[in-house]
Design a protein around this motif. Structure first.
Motif, mmCIF file in Angstrom:
data_model
loop_
_atom_site.group_PDB
_atom_site.id
_atom_site.type_symbol
_atom_site.label_atom_id
_atom_site.label_comp_id
_atom_site.label_asym_id
_atom_site.label_seq_id
_atom_site.Cartn_x
_atom_site.Cartn_y
_atom_site.Cartn_z
ATOM 1 N N THR A 1 0.833 -1.192 0.000
ATOM 2 C CA THR A 1 0.000 0.000 0.000
ATOM 3 C C THR A 1 0.870 1.244 0.000
ATOM 4 O OG1 THR A 1 -1.787 1.163 1.183
ATOM 5 C CG2 THR A 1 -0.123 0.084 2.522
ATOM 6 N N TYR A 2 0.268 2.344 -0.400
ATOM 7 C CA TYR A 2 0.958 3.622 -0.301
ATOM 8 C C TYR A 2 0.671 4.282 1.035
ATOM 9 C CZ TYR A 2 2.524 8.359 -1.361
ATOM 10 O OH TYR A 2 3.157 9.569 -1.321
ATOM 11 N N HIS A 3 -0.478 3.954 1.610
ATOM 12 C CA HIS A 3 -0.907 4.645 2.817
ATOM 13 C C HIS A 3 -1.582 3.666 3.771
ATOM 14 C CE1 HIS A 3 -2.702 7.767 5.364
ATOM 15 N NE2 HIS A 3 -3.861 7.146 5.243
ATOM 16 N N ALA A 4 -1.206 3.725 5.033
ATOM 17 C CA ALA A 4 -1.863 2.936 6.078
ATOM 18 C C ALA A 4 -1.798 3.740 7.366
ATOM 19 C CB ALA A 4 -1.168 1.593 6.259
ATOM 20 N N ARG A 5 -2.821 3.593 8.197
ATOM 21 C CA ARG A 5 -2.818 4.360 9.444
ATOM 22 C C ARG A 5 -3.771 3.732 10.446
ATOM 23 N NH1 ARG A 5 -6.925 9.510 8.815
ATOM 24 N NH2 ARG A 5 -8.516 8.452 7.574
ATOM 25 N N SER A 6 -3.555 4.062 11.709
ATOM 26 C CA SER A 6 -4.519 3.806 12.772
ATOM 27 C C SER A 6 -4.760 5.129 13.477
ATOM 28 C CB SER A 6 -3.999 2.750 13.754
ATOM 29 O OG SER A 6 -2.844 3.220 14.436
ATOM 30 N N TYR A 7 -5.987 5.308 13.984
ATOM 31 C CA TYR A 7 -6.315 6.602 14.578
ATOM 32 C C TYR A 7 -7.572 6.487 15.428
ATOM 33 C CZ TYR A 7 -9.548 6.686 10.591
ATOM 34 O OH TYR A 7 -10.522 6.373 9.674
ATOM 35 N N PRO A 8 -7.754 7.394 16.395
ATOM 36 C CA PRO A 8 -8.969 7.396 17.199
ATOM 37 C C PRO A 8 -10.071 8.211 16.534
ATOM 38 C CG PRO A 8 -7.465 9.024 18.064
ATOM 39 C CD PRO A 8 -6.767 8.369 16.901
ATOM 40 N N GLU A 9 -11.299 7.828 16.788
ATOM 41 C CA GLU A 9 -12.449 8.625 16.372
ATOM 42 C C GLU A 9 -13.315 8.832 17.610
ATOM 43 O OE1 GLU A 9 -15.222 8.537 12.604
ATOM 44 O OE2 GLU A 9 -15.854 6.967 13.993
ATOM 45 N N PHE A 10 -13.567 10.105 17.939
ATOM 46 C CA PHE A 10 -14.344 10.419 19.130
ATOM 47 C C PHE A 10 -15.799 10.593 18.730
ATOM 48 C CE2 PHE A 10 -10.000 11.672 19.943
ATOM 49 C CZ PHE A 10 -9.748 10.946 21.095
ATOM 50 N N THR A 11 -16.625 9.713 19.233
ATOM 51 C CA THR A 11 -18.036 9.681 18.903
ATOM 52 C C THR A 11 -18.818 10.451 19.968
ATOM 53 O OG1 THR A 11 -18.188 7.555 20.052
ATOM 54 C CG2 THR A 11 -17.812 7.496 17.681
ATOM 55 N N PRO A 12 -20.136 10.667 19.787
ATOM 56 C CA PRO A 12 -20.883 11.523 20.715
ATOM 57 C C PRO A 12 -20.750 11.152 22.186
ATOM 58 C CG PRO A 12 -22.194 11.074 18.770
ATOM 59 C CD PRO A 12 -20.953 10.268 18.631
ATOM 60 N N ASP A 13 -20.652 9.865 22.492
ATOM 61 C CA ASP A 13 -20.570 9.486 23.897
ATOM 62 C C ASP A 13 -19.446 8.493 24.180
ATOM 63 O OD1 ASP A 13 -21.738 7.524 22.406
ATOM 64 O OD2 ASP A 13 -23.176 6.901 23.920
ATOM 65 N N GLY A 14 -18.473 8.403 23.289
ATOM 66 C CA GLY A 14 -17.392 7.452 23.486
ATOM 67 C C GLY A 14 -16.278 7.653 22.477
ATOM 68 N N ALA A 15 -15.654 6.546 22.094
ATOM 69 C CA ALA A 15 -14.546 6.619 21.146
ATOM 70 C C ALA A 15 -14.310 5.246 20.538
ATOM 71 C CB ALA A 15 -13.273 7.109 21.832
ATOM 72 N N THR A 16 -13.701 5.232 19.356
ATOM 73 C CA THR A 16 -13.328 3.994 18.694
ATOM 74 C C THR A 16 -11.908 4.114 18.158
ATOM 75 O OG1 THR A 16 -14.215 4.722 16.559
ATOM 76 C CG2 THR A 16 -15.699 3.495 18.002
ATOM 77 N N LEU A 17 -11.316 2.976 17.880
ATOM 78 C CA LEU A 17 -10.047 2.907 17.161
ATOM 79 C C LEU A 17 -10.330 2.440 15.745
ATOM 80 C CD1 LEU A 17 -7.461 1.204 19.574
ATOM 81 C CD2 LEU A 17 -7.254 3.471 18.538
ATOM 82 N N LEU A 18 -9.659 3.040 14.786
ATOM 83 C CA LEU A 18 -9.808 2.626 13.397
ATOM 84 C C LEU A 18 -8.454 2.343 12.779
ATOM 85 C CD1 LEU A 18 -12.150 5.142 13.785
ATOM 86 C CD2 LEU A 18 -12.851 4.000 11.701
ATOM 87 N N ILE A 19 -8.440 1.369 11.870
ATOM 88 C CA ILE A 19 -7.265 1.052 11.062
ATOM 89 C C ILE A 19 -7.730 1.029 9.625
ATOM 90 C CG2 ILE A 19 -5.493 -0.667 10.530
ATOM 91 C CD1 ILE A 19 -5.863 -1.734 13.404
ATOM 92 N N ASP A 20 -7.038 1.752 8.749
ATOM 93 C CA ASP A 20 -7.461 1.701 7.351
ATOM 94 C C ASP A 20 -6.283 1.737 6.404
ATOM 95 O OD1 ASP A 20 -6.894 4.420 6.355
ATOM 96 O OD2 ASP A 20 -8.564 5.087 7.566
ATOM 97 N N THR A 21 -6.505 1.083 5.274
ATOM 98 C CA THR A 21 -5.534 1.094 4.183
ATOM 99 C C THR A 21 -6.249 0.681 2.905
ATOM 100 O OG1 THR A 21 -3.317 0.377 3.499
ATOM 101 C CG2 THR A 21 -4.768 -1.319 4.403
ATOM 102 N N ASP A 22 -5.703 1.063 1.783
ATOM 103 C CA ASP A 22 -6.179 0.641 0.469
ATOM 104 C C ASP A 22 -5.059 -0.137 -0.201
ATOM 105 O OD1 ASP A 22 -8.332 2.190 1.139
ATOM 106 O OD2 ASP A 22 -7.857 3.822 -0.230
ATOM 107 N N THR A 23 -5.414 -1.228 -0.850
ATOM 108 C CA THR A 23 -4.386 -2.074 -1.446
ATOM 109 C C THR A 23 -4.907 -2.724 -2.717
ATOM 110 O OG1 THR A 23 -2.817 -3.861 -0.947
ATOM 111 C CG2 THR A 23 -5.058 -4.114 -0.133
ATOM 112 N N ALA A 24 -4.012 -3.175 -3.573
ATOM 113 C CA ALA A 24 -4.418 -3.846 -4.807
ATOM 114 C C ALA A 24 -5.195 -5.119 -4.485
ATOM 115 C CB ALA A 24 -3.195 -4.178 -5.654
ATOM 116 N N SER A 25 -6.138 -5.462 -5.352
ATOM 117 C CA SER A 25 -7.004 -6.613 -5.095
ATOM 118 C C SER A 25 -6.211 -7.892 -4.881
ATOM 119 C CB SER A 25 -7.978 -6.801 -6.265
ATOM 120 O OG SER A 25 -8.811 -5.679 -6.429
#
Length: 451
Positions: A311-335
């Protein structure tokens, strides 16, 4: 005789050592007023006279349960600054331009946001235009029609983008039909919105009680609050702005494959439940996240980008929701390497829980976290946006000022504990968007559910 940069950076015995980083200091002497006006609007004013400007950020809780709410809200945000009973669009733009100012509006499932800036000498004008939009926006038929046409075109384009398709699929997978998932309305729903619908929504939902106004710049806080009280005194309602209902907790489980026929790339999106900024474990989790995938030299990036080239780009990051939070991991890659990339992500998650980061690794991300925070808040605009983001979570400037010290106090052992608790592979679920016919290898590694 001139020397090259490489020659200057070396001695006879090797490269010159880099000088140590200096101590990173947070601004602890900010002059702040944090108060609630008679109409229920919370105002946070901060004196930061770095340049003769003032920044304004308004956050209005703007949740709606009705299916048509998202479409009407998008039209409202697009048209709220196009004219009032006393100013048409040209007058709004002209008055702001004369004080070096600008205002813009945006909406999401949680908030209506208005923001902008002006010369400090134009502070009263900026507030007057903002107040006029809040209390007297007319949503003229021709203005609404024009904004609708632009929105329909933009939404139609956005809905074809892989990252938007992946985000929508992840939201549905995590939260079902909760209003929080309605981040982008259907173009057909926008086309049905009438000016009367927008006016009714403004009357019912653009309310001061529960909203937050942040003012940062070359204006004394007491003067800023007094100006806000004078300008916004006519913005009144006994009702409170509407907040989103609580989100259901994320249930760990298999990744759902979402078919996108003909796609040459796959979007991998993983998510797990997390903790809010007020949790005592949050500073350690922040450093753990940076170590795993939160910046360019993280473990995840080193593996699937630098080493494997998936991949060219990969990351993990927090997302703060209205009453809590989540962790996310995302990347795009060739099929054709989607399964391999997923396998490496799972490997890094497992390794992170088992192989603790050492002191040197923790110190690198600590310096990065503190430096990034101080850099992002060094400008008036950056500080205003950070305070506004914290304010909607119930936090104030004192949290921002104290966070560098909290990061400095985190030990490597605490980061290891956060890694074990929050990054275990079994805590995650998510989606993979791609051409199902090209993703058969995913079945061989398990933990994936096909449509």
């Amino acid at each position: 005789m001139s020397r090259t940069a490489e020659e200057i950076g070396r001695t006879e015995v090797g490269p010159r050592p880099l000088p140590p980083l200096g101590e990173q200091r947070a601004a602890t002497n900010l002059s702040v007023v944090d108060t609630v006006l008679d109409n229920g609007l919370r105002v946070i004013a901060v004196h930061q006279p770095t340049v003769p400007m003032v920044e304004v950020r308004l956050r209005v809780p703007f949740a709606g349960a009705e299916p048509a709410h998202a479409a009407t809200a998008e039209v409202l945000a697009a048209a709220i600054l196009t004219g009032t009973e006393s100013r048409d669009r040209v007058a709004v733009d002209t008055e702001l331009a004369l004080v070096g100012g600008e205002l813009s509006a945006a909406v999401d499932p949680e908030l209506l946001s208005l923001g902008g800036n002006a010369l400090a000498s134009g502070f009263d004008t900026l507030l007057a235009v903002l107040a006029d939009a809040l209390t007297g926006a007319t949503y003229a038929d021709d203005e609404v029609a024009g904004e609708k046409a632009r929105l329909i075109e933009r939404i139609s384009v956005a809905r074809s983008r892989p990252n938007v398709i992946a985000r929508q699929a992840l939201q549905r997978h995590r939260y079902g039909d909760h209003p929080f998932t309605r981040e982008l309305p259907e173009a057909a729903d926008v086309a049905k919105v009438e000016p009367a619908d927008v006016r009714a929504l403004h009357q019912a939902a653009v309310l001061p009680r529960g909203s937050v106004l942040v003012l940062v710049g070359d204006v004394e806080p007491e003067r800023a609050v007094a100006g806000a009280a004078a300008a916004l005194g006519g913005w009144q309602s006994d009702a409170a702005a509407s907040v989103l209902p609580a989100l259901p907790p994320i249930t760990p489980g298999d990744l759902l494959v979402v078919d996108r026929p003909g796609a040459v790339q796959s979007q991998i999106r993983l998510s797990a439940q997390s903790i809010t900024r007020t949790d005592p474990r949050y500073p350690a989790l922040q450093l753990a996240n940076l170590t795993f995938g939160g910046f360019f030299s993280s473990r995840l990036v080193e593996n699937i980008r630098e080493d494997k080239g998936y991949t060219y780009h990969a990351r993990s990051y927090p997302e703060f929701t209205p009453d809590g939070a989540t962790l996310l991991i995302d990347t795009d890659t060739a099929s054709d390497v989607t399964a391999a990339a997923l396998l490496e992500i799972r490997y890094e998650l497992g390794r992170f829980a088992l192989v603790a980061p050492d002191e040197a690794e923790v110190e690198i991300v600590r310096q990065y976290a503190i430096g990034s925070l101080l850099t992002s808040t060094s400008s008036q605009g950056g500080l205003a946006s950070q305070i506004a983001a914290l304010a909607v979570l119930g936090l104030g400037v004192e949290w921002l000022i104290g966070h560098p010290d909290r990061l400095k106090a985190v030990t490597a052992a605490e980061v290891a504990e956060a890694a074990q608790e929050f990054f275990a592979p079994t805590r995650f679920t998510g989606i993979i968007v791609g051409d199902v016919e090209k993703l058969a290898p995913l079945a061989r590694i398990g933990g994936v559910r096909f449509p």
